[in-house]
Design an enzyme around this catalytic site. Structure first.
Site, PDB file in Angstrom:
ATOM      1  N   ASP A   8      42.689  28.047  47.020  1.00 24.90           N
ATOM      2  CA  ASP A   8      42.628  29.500  47.033  1.00 24.90           C
ATOM      3  C   ASP A   8      41.945  29.940  48.337  1.00 24.90           C
ATOM      4  O   ASP A   8      41.278  29.142  49.005  1.00 24.90           O
ATOM      5  CB  ASP A   8      41.829  29.966  45.810  1.00 24.90           C
ATOM      6  CG  ASP A   8      41.560  31.462  45.807  1.00 24.90           C
ATOM      7  OD1 ASP A   8      42.520  32.237  46.006  1.00 24.90           O
ATOM      8  OD2 ASP A   8      40.395  31.843  45.620  1.00 24.90           O
ATOM      9  N   LEU A   9      42.102  31.210  48.686  1.00 27.45           N
ATOM     10  CA  LEU A   9      41.483  31.720  49.912  1.00 27.45           C
ATOM     11  C   LEU A   9      40.216  32.531  49.633  1.00 27.45           C
ATOM     12  O   LEU A   9      39.110  32.072  49.852  1.00 27.45           O
ATOM     13  CB  LEU A   9      42.492  32.565  50.709  1.00 27.45           C
ATOM     14  CG  LEU A   9      43.599  31.814  51.432  1.00 27.45           C
ATOM     15  CD1 LEU A   9      44.551  32.795  52.120  1.00 27.45           C
ATOM     16  CD2 LEU A   9      43.033  30.828  52.448  1.00 27.45           C
ATOM     17  N   ASP A  10      40.378  33.762  49.155  1.00 27.68           N
ATOM     18  CA  ASP A  10      39.232  34.657  48.987  1.00 27.68           C
ATOM     19  C   ASP A  10      38.292  34.150  47.904  1.00 27.68           C
ATOM     20  O   ASP A  10      38.714  33.863  46.783  1.00 27.68           O
ATOM     21  CB  ASP A  10      39.723  36.067  48.651  1.00 27.68           C
ATOM     22  CG  ASP A  10      40.479  36.685  49.822  1.00 27.68           C
ATOM     23  OD1 ASP A  10      39.825  37.128  50.768  1.00 27.68           O
ATOM     24  OD2 ASP A  10      41.725  36.697  49.778  1.00 27.68           O
ATOM     25  N   THR A  42      47.246  31.701  46.979  1.00 28.45           N
ATOM     26  CA  THR A  42      46.456  32.914  47.147  1.00 28.45           C
ATOM     27  C   THR A  42      47.108  34.139  46.523  1.00 28.45           C
ATOM     28  O   THR A  42      48.322  34.156  46.282  1.00 28.45           O
ATOM     29  CB  THR A  42      46.220  33.163  48.661  1.00 28.45           C
ATOM     30  OG1 THR A  42      45.471  34.361  48.850  1.00 28.45           O
ATOM     31  CG2 THR A  42      47.546  33.278  49.414  1.00 28.45           C
ATOM     32  N   GLY A  43      46.307  35.150  46.292  1.00 29.29           N
ATOM     33  CA  GLY A  43      46.842  36.440  45.894  1.00 29.29           C
ATOM     34  C   GLY A  43      47.346  37.238  47.078  1.00 29.29           C
ATOM     35  O   GLY A  43      48.030  38.247  46.911  1.00 29.29           O
ATOM     36  N   LYS A 213      50.070  31.084  39.800  1.00 32.13           N
ATOM     37  CA  LYS A 213      49.774  29.974  40.715  1.00 32.13           C
ATOM     38  C   LYS A 213      50.106  28.638  40.049  1.00 32.13           C
ATOM     39  O   LYS A 213      50.567  27.707  40.716  1.00 32.13           O
ATOM     40  CB  LYS A 213      48.305  30.013  41.139  1.00 32.13           C
ATOM     41  CG  LYS A 213      47.942  31.187  42.035  1.00 32.13           C
ATOM     42  CD  LYS A 213      46.519  31.073  42.548  1.00 32.13           C
ATOM     43  CE  LYS A 213      46.135  32.262  43.420  1.00 32.13           C
ATOM     44  NZ  LYS A 213      44.796  32.109  44.022  1.00 32.13           N
ATOM     45  N   ASP A 236      38.232  30.185  42.405  1.00 33.78           N
ATOM     46  CA  ASP A 236      37.010  30.866  41.983  1.00 33.78           C
ATOM     47  C   ASP A 236      37.235  31.984  40.981  1.00 33.78           C
ATOM     48  O   ASP A 236      36.264  32.521  40.457  1.00 33.78           O
ATOM     49  CB  ASP A 236      36.307  31.470  43.205  1.00 33.78           C
ATOM     50  CG  ASP A 236      37.007  32.728  43.705  1.00 33.78           C
ATOM     51  OD1 ASP A 236      36.385  33.804  43.717  1.00 33.78           O
ATOM     52  OD2 ASP A 236      38.195  32.651  44.070  1.00 33.78           O
ATOM     53  N   ASN A 239      42.746  34.544  38.442  1.00 30.89           N
ATOM     54  CA  ASN A 239      44.120  34.298  38.881  1.00 30.89           C
ATOM     55  C   ASN A 239      44.337  32.848  39.298  1.00 30.89           C
ATOM     56  O   ASN A 239      45.470  32.424  39.542  1.00 30.89           O
ATOM     57  CB  ASN A 239      44.511  35.243  40.018  1.00 30.89           C
ATOM     58  CG  ASN A 239      43.645  35.086  41.252  1.00 30.89           C
ATOM     59  OD1 ASN A 239      42.450  34.768  41.165  1.00 30.89           O
ATOM     60  ND2 ASN A 239      44.219  35.322  42.420  1.00 30.89           N
TER      61      ASN A 239
END
Length: 286
Positions: A8-10, A42-43, A213, A236, A239
């Site tokens: 994931d990113l954020d 990622t979202g 995801k 984290d 999602n």
């Protein structure tokens, strides 16, 4: 043996929502050198995520918009699960009528209403009035990140999207007004064929119920001929749950909610402490 690593990113790979630290970069490259396929899940839109890797010596597969799209390292669309167009338009109409900020993710573009910037700053100002001791730096950073996305454009109304042939992959609703956000969520909770997921305290995403995801990771792993048991995933937020629950090895960030941490095999450090690198370094030693 880990053959694919989904990140994931954020709140996970990104430090303060903007940067990939040198330690995280070095750890990812070490995983690549071991032959591990590194995938971003990622979202964010694929093109916004890809932009973060423009100076890297490799380009990853991107599971974007919470699994509604999969793009190959060349940026070509491999798989997608868009919202049904008329349903998406009707939901955007509701968001505008309720004066909620939104972002509509279409191929190659993120569209937000012209009133959005003013609205979010008004909500921050209201927070300051009701909670004068609150530190607003975090909220202002969130707004900066939203408006700093690649290919981000303001539109006069959701009706502009009626006029295009573009698919709508995902709709993000966003507000610093907790009651307003909850009320917005409740208006979509009984609609069939959609899923509502949260990627942060101040948002929710509307997407096709087959877009996640976890589903995207399953499809991509099959494409790359990798068993899910040989996949690792790091995230984290809520999602991320669908991919954390199916990966052979899962890690929650130290900044993740307890519910996220409890479903994972490993809890690493926070995103501001190079938690991704800490996890990669740990499993590469095994």
């Amino acid at each position: 043996m880990i053959k694919l690593l989904a990140l994931d990113l954020d709140g996970t790979l990104l430090d303060k929502g903007k940067y990939i630290s040198k330690r995280n970069i070095d750890a990812i490259l070490a995983a690549k050198q071991k032959g591990i396929e590194v995938v971003i899940a990622t979202g964010r839109a694929n093109f916004d995520a890809q932009n973060l890797f423009k100076d890297f010596p490799f380009t990853p597969w991107i599971i974007g918009t919470n699994g509604a799209t999969i793009h190959n390292p060349s940026g070509e669309l491999f798989h997608s699960v868009p919202l049904e167009k008329s349903l998406a338009i009707s939901m955007l109409k509701v968001l505008e009528e309720n004066h909620l900020y939104y972002e509509a993710f279409i191929e190659g573009e993120i569209c937000a209403p012209q009133y959005g910037q003013k609205l979010l700053f008004e909500e921050i100002a209201q927070l300051k009035k009701t909670e004068p001791e609150i530190d607003l730096d975090h909220f202002q950073l969130e707004v900066e990140i939203q408006f700093g996305q690649s290919e981000f454009h303001f539109i006069s109304s959701y009706q502009k999207l009626v006029e295009t042939n573009s698919e709508i992959y995902n709709i993000l609703a966003y507000s610093f007004d907790e009651d307003k956000l909850k009320n917005g969520w409740s208006q979509f909770s009984d609609i069939p064929n959609i899923t509502i997921v949260q990627s942060g305290v101040h948002n929710f995403h509307l997407q096709h119920n087959q877009a996640s995801k976890g589903n995207a990771l399953t499809i991509l792993a099959r494409k790359l001929q990798i068993d899910l048991v040989d996949c690792a995933a790091v995230g984290d937020n809520y999602n991320d749950l669908s991919m954390l629950e199916i990966a052979g090895l899962s890690a929650a960030m130290g900044n993740a909610d307890k519910e996220i941490q409890e479903v994972c095999d490993f809890v690493t450090k926070s995103n501001n402490e190079d938690g991704v690198a800490y996890f990669i370094e740990a499993f590469l030693k095994d």
